[in-house]
Structure formats: structure tokens, C-alpha cells
Motif scaffolding. Sequence first.
Motif, PDB file in Angstrom:
ATOM      1  N   ALA A 220       0.799  -1.221   0.000  1.00 34.38           N
ATOM      2  CA  ALA A 220       0.000   0.000   0.000  1.00 34.38           C
ATOM      3  C   ALA A 220       0.833   1.273   0.000  1.00 34.38           C
ATOM      4  CB  ALA A 220      -0.927   0.004   1.221  1.00 34.38           C
ATOM      5  N   LEU A 221       2.141   1.155   0.225  1.00 38.24           N
ATOM      6  CA  LEU A 221       3.000   2.324   0.338  1.00 38.24           C
ATOM      7  C   LEU A 221       3.801   2.555  -0.929  1.00 38.24           C
ATOM      8  CD1 LEU A 221       2.232   1.996   3.325  1.00 38.24           C
ATOM      9  CD2 LEU A 221       4.616   2.441   3.922  1.00 38.24           C
TER      10      LEU A 221
ATOM     11  N   GLY B 266       7.429   6.269   1.163  1.00 39.39           N
ATOM     12  CA  GLY B 266       6.658   5.971   2.363  1.00 39.39           C
ATOM     13  C   GLY B 266       7.242   4.806   3.129  1.00 39.39           C
ATOM     14  N   SER B 267       7.781   3.825   2.414  1.00 38.49           N
ATOM     15  CA  SER B 267       8.392   2.671   3.062  1.00 38.49           C
ATOM     16  C   SER B 267       9.653   3.065   3.818  1.00 38.49           C
ATOM     17  CB  SER B 267       8.717   1.596   2.018  1.00 38.49           C
ATOM     18  OG  SER B 267       7.546   1.157   1.366  1.00 38.49           O
ATOM     19  N   LEU B 268      10.431   3.968   3.254  1.00 34.65           N
ATOM     20  CA  LEU B 268      11.618   4.454   3.958  1.00 34.65           C
ATOM     21  C   LEU B 268      11.237   5.138   5.263  1.00 34.65           C
ATOM     22  CD1 LEU B 268      13.612   5.959   0.934  1.00 34.65           C
ATOM     23  CD2 LEU B 268      14.274   3.953   2.287  1.00 34.65           C
ATOM     24  N   ILE B 269      10.186   5.949   5.229  1.00 37.72           N
ATOM     25  CA  ILE B 269       9.728   6.638   6.430  1.00 37.72           C
ATOM     26  C   ILE B 269       9.242   5.628   7.467  1.00 37.72           C
ATOM     27  CG2 ILE B 269       8.013   8.246   7.351  1.00 37.72           C
ATOM     28  CD1 ILE B 269       8.070   9.637   4.582  1.00 37.72           C
TER      29      ILE B 269
ATOM     30  N   LEU C 103       0.412   6.462   6.078  1.00 38.64           N
ATOM     31  CA  LEU C 103       1.321   6.583   4.942  1.00 38.64           C
ATOM     32  C   LEU C 103       0.850   5.902   3.662  1.00 38.64           C
ATOM     33  CD1 LEU C 103       4.608   5.847   6.943  1.00 38.64           C
ATOM     34  CD2 LEU C 103       3.774   8.084   6.220  1.00 38.64           C
ATOM     35  N   ALA C 104      -0.264   5.167   3.702  1.00 37.34           N
ATOM     36  CA  ALA C 104      -0.715   4.461   2.503  1.00 37.34           C
ATOM     37  C   ALA C 104      -1.024   5.444   1.375  1.00 37.34           C
ATOM     38  CB  ALA C 104      -1.945   3.616   2.813  1.00 37.34           C
ATOM     39  N   LYS C 105      -0.589   5.088   0.195  1.00 36.41           N
ATOM     40  CA  LYS C 105      -0.835   5.932  -0.977  1.00 36.41           C
ATOM     41  C   LYS C 105      -2.339   6.067  -1.220  1.00 36.41           C
ATOM     42  CE  LYS C 105       0.191   6.286  -5.912  1.00 36.41           C
ATOM     43  NZ  LYS C 105       0.790   5.606  -7.097  1.00 36.41           N
ATOM     44  N   ASP C 106      -2.786   7.273  -1.385  1.00 35.67           N
ATOM     45  CA  ASP C 106      -4.174   7.643  -1.724  1.00 35.67           C
ATOM     46  C   ASP C 106      -5.156   7.548  -0.559  1.00 35.67           C
ATOM     47  OD1 ASP C 106      -3.391   8.099  -4.383  1.00 35.67           O
ATOM     48  OD2 ASP C 106      -3.771   6.005  -4.912  1.00 35.67           O
TER      49      ASP C 106
ATOM     50  N   PHE D 138      -1.719  11.039   5.766  1.00 35.44           N
ATOM     51  CA  PHE D 138      -0.717  11.961   5.242  1.00 35.44           C
ATOM     52  C   PHE D 138      -0.644  11.936   3.722  1.00 35.44           C
ATOM     53  CE2 PHE D 138       1.787  11.229   9.415  1.00 35.44           C
ATOM     54  CZ  PHE D 138       0.913  12.080  10.078  1.00 35.44           C
ATOM     55  N   TRP D 139      -0.887  10.750   3.112  1.00 32.23           N
ATOM     56  CA  TRP D 139      -0.759  10.626   1.656  1.00 32.23           C
ATOM     57  C   TRP D 139      -2.097  10.883   0.942  1.00 32.23           C
ATOM     58  CZ3 TRP D 139       4.106   9.809   2.909  1.00 32.23           C
ATOM     59  CH2 TRP D 139       5.076   9.687   1.932  1.00 32.23           C
TER      60      TRP D 139
END
Length: 445
Positions: free
Chosen positions: A323-324, A328-331, A376-379, A383-384
Amino acid sequence: MVLALPEEVFGVADPGNTAWMLAAAGLVLLMTPGLAFFYGGLSRGKSVLNMMMMSFGSLAAISVVYVLWGFSMSFSDGITGNDDIAGIFANPFSLFGSDQLSATMGEDKVVTAGLTIPAFVFLGFQLTFAVITVALISGALAERVKFSTWIVFTVIWSTVVYFPLAHMVWGGLVGGGGIMGGGENGFAAWMFGTTDGKANVAPIDFAGGTVVHINAGVAALVLALIVGSRAGFGRTAYRPHNIPFVMLGAALLWFGWFGFNAGSELAADNTAGLVWVNTTAATAAATIGWLAVEKIRDKHATSVGAASGIVAGLVAITPACGALTPVGSLILGVIAGVLSALAIGLKNKFGYDDSLDVVGVHLVAGLWGTIGVGLLAKDVGLFWGGDYKQLVVQIVIAAFALVFTGVLTAVIAFALKPLGWRISTEDEHNGIDEAEHAETAYEPA
């Protein structure tokens, strides 16, 4: 009895996906021997064999029970069409022994039209998850628990806790249900409604944040509290006896984790590639985060810290890996490394003997990874994507897993007290390897 199901619930197996999933299952199976090296190296020399045997014992016991009733309890309602039990577990007898899979589906048929791998391949892949989850718990019990009681515990705990939780979260993979999944009868649907029979905001647990790591971490904490501390806890310095074993174990875990995470896509496709990259990014970042804490706090960056940071990153990215984005995975990873490095000191502050830091790594990083998806998940992350709903769902499933596993593990632990959890204080002092297995890892010089 051959189960008669409509043809439309089946698809045709894809050879490429099937080959990848067989390889992924092998990779995940390798993780349990890798864990044996990791835990064994962290233990003292007189307990290394017992520590490794707890992993190998789990591999043997859980493989048997998963074939007999574990797969049926986790997924059979989606295959046989039978209802599950209140969304908690499927009928353990519907596919008891798994003998009916070929008779029901044919050798070239997949579980549902949504998957493109044969049922036995899916069974094998899921079996390896059950094995590693139970083996993880053993790290909290180093040097003091009877091997026979441990084996009995693995069978009961997997049946009462793991198989139901796997069904609740992942049962919908094969058309079944589960109250922690994304179906119309789950928590998420109750909170935010449904569309076409699916929750508008489905929980995200791509490869086992709740099912594996929160589950194992809570069980480890409960057992550490009920079984009690090692005889010298608080007075004895428990030093890893073989750090190269620890590093080897971490390497094998990282290698096997690509099957764990990328394999959970159940296909060889672009998402599996994204998961591979995200897994690497988060793990590397977590290692750096852990070592940074060590350098600031202790003035040294250690090999054991690097190995532990690797595991913390792998744990945290597990639920979130599909999902990241890579950033986002680095964070997610660097925060996991920092949190886990700080959390391992909690056992000394609160006085529980989590011998090999299962709670500090798997529970803490598993909670962060599960909840971090909602941020942090995209969409869809706060935050994302700017939406709070996913975060709420993630917190709810994490909280449910904490309570569900904690309560049932406590019941099992107390129920097994008549068998005896502890070896004698004398045997513990002399070494559990000799007492329980009549062996020693190293002959005296």
C-alpha cells in the motif's frame, strides 16, 4: 464425499504464478530455520540447542495440524460454501486432512476465480505463515520452558488463536468471510458502510501485521508474564553466545521475507515488484534507524543491533508493503528501527523477561506497521491521501488483535500449568540443552 460446487467459482491456474508461489512458499519455509539461527545465536551456549529446537519443533507440529485442520479452519468456507462460525473461524472438518481439495477442484483448478494458483499451492504457502508465527513466540521463553509443554502449546495456540485470526483477516481471499476483513459483515463495513458487498474502507494487512506479528508479540508478552522470568533475570548478564549465528539468521530471514511479502500478492506481477522494493527500502531504513539510536545512546553501533534493525524493518513493512510508495516505506522503516531500539528496554523497566525481545521488535514494529498504513498508505492514508478513515480501521483491527490474542493466550497458558511450564532451577542453572535434550552444542575444550 466429493463436494459439488458451481464451475464459475473456479479459475484456471496460471503456470507462472504457480511457479512463483511454490518458490515463495519455499522462501517462507526457510525463515523458520533462519529464525532458529537468529534466536540460537542470541541465546547462551548452554541453551542454544533448545532455542533452535523450539523453532524446529514448531515447524513439525504446525505443519501436521495445518494439513489436518488448520487450512480448513482458516479458509474452507470459501471453498466448500459452508458458513463460517460468526466470522471467527471456518469449519475445521470441511476439508479435514485436505484430502478433498483435489477431488473437489481438480488438479488444474484454483481456489476462486480471483486467484490463479492451485488450492494446494495456496495451502502450502499459508502453512509456512502458521509455522513462523508460532516459532516467533518462543523467543520470549528462552532457557526455562519444558520442550514437551511448548509443543502442546503450539498445537493448542495455533488452533484456538492463529487459525481463527487468519480466517478473520484473510478468509475473504478465497471467497469466505471474516470479521476483520473487507467483507460486508466485518468491522470496517459496520463503521463505514459497503458498496457491492465490500467495505468502503477495507483493512490493510498485506502479509500479516496483525495475523503474524501483533499476534505473536502479544502471545510472547502474555507467556513471559505468566511463565515468569529466568532464574537470574535482573542479576545475570545474558550475552549472545554466537553473533555470527545472529547475523546469518537475520540474512536468512531477510531473504525468506521476499517470499513472505512479495508472495502475498499471490501473483508474479507489478505489485509483487513494488512489494519487493518496499520491503528492501523499509528494512534498510530500519537498520539505519536502530544503529543511529545505538550510536547516540551507547556510543557504538553493534552487529546485534544491525540484525535486530533488519527484523524490525521487515516486521513493520509486512502489513504495509503493498500500500505504500518506496518513499513511504523508507519513512515507515526508519521509525520502526527507532521505536524498536527504544522499546527493547521496556522489559527492564517493567520487569518482564522477554528473553530475546519478541515484544520490543515484533509487537512494537507490528503495531507501528499496522497503524502506520493508515498514515502513509498511498491515496488512502492520512498523510498521503488526507482521509482519516483508513487510520481508524487500522487502529480497530490492531486493538482487536491485541485483546483477542492476549485473552486467549492467557487462558491457554493457565490451562497448561498442570503440565508444568518450567524446568527446575537446577536444570536451568546447568543448562536446558542437557536437561531437555541430553545434548550440548559445544564439547568442553
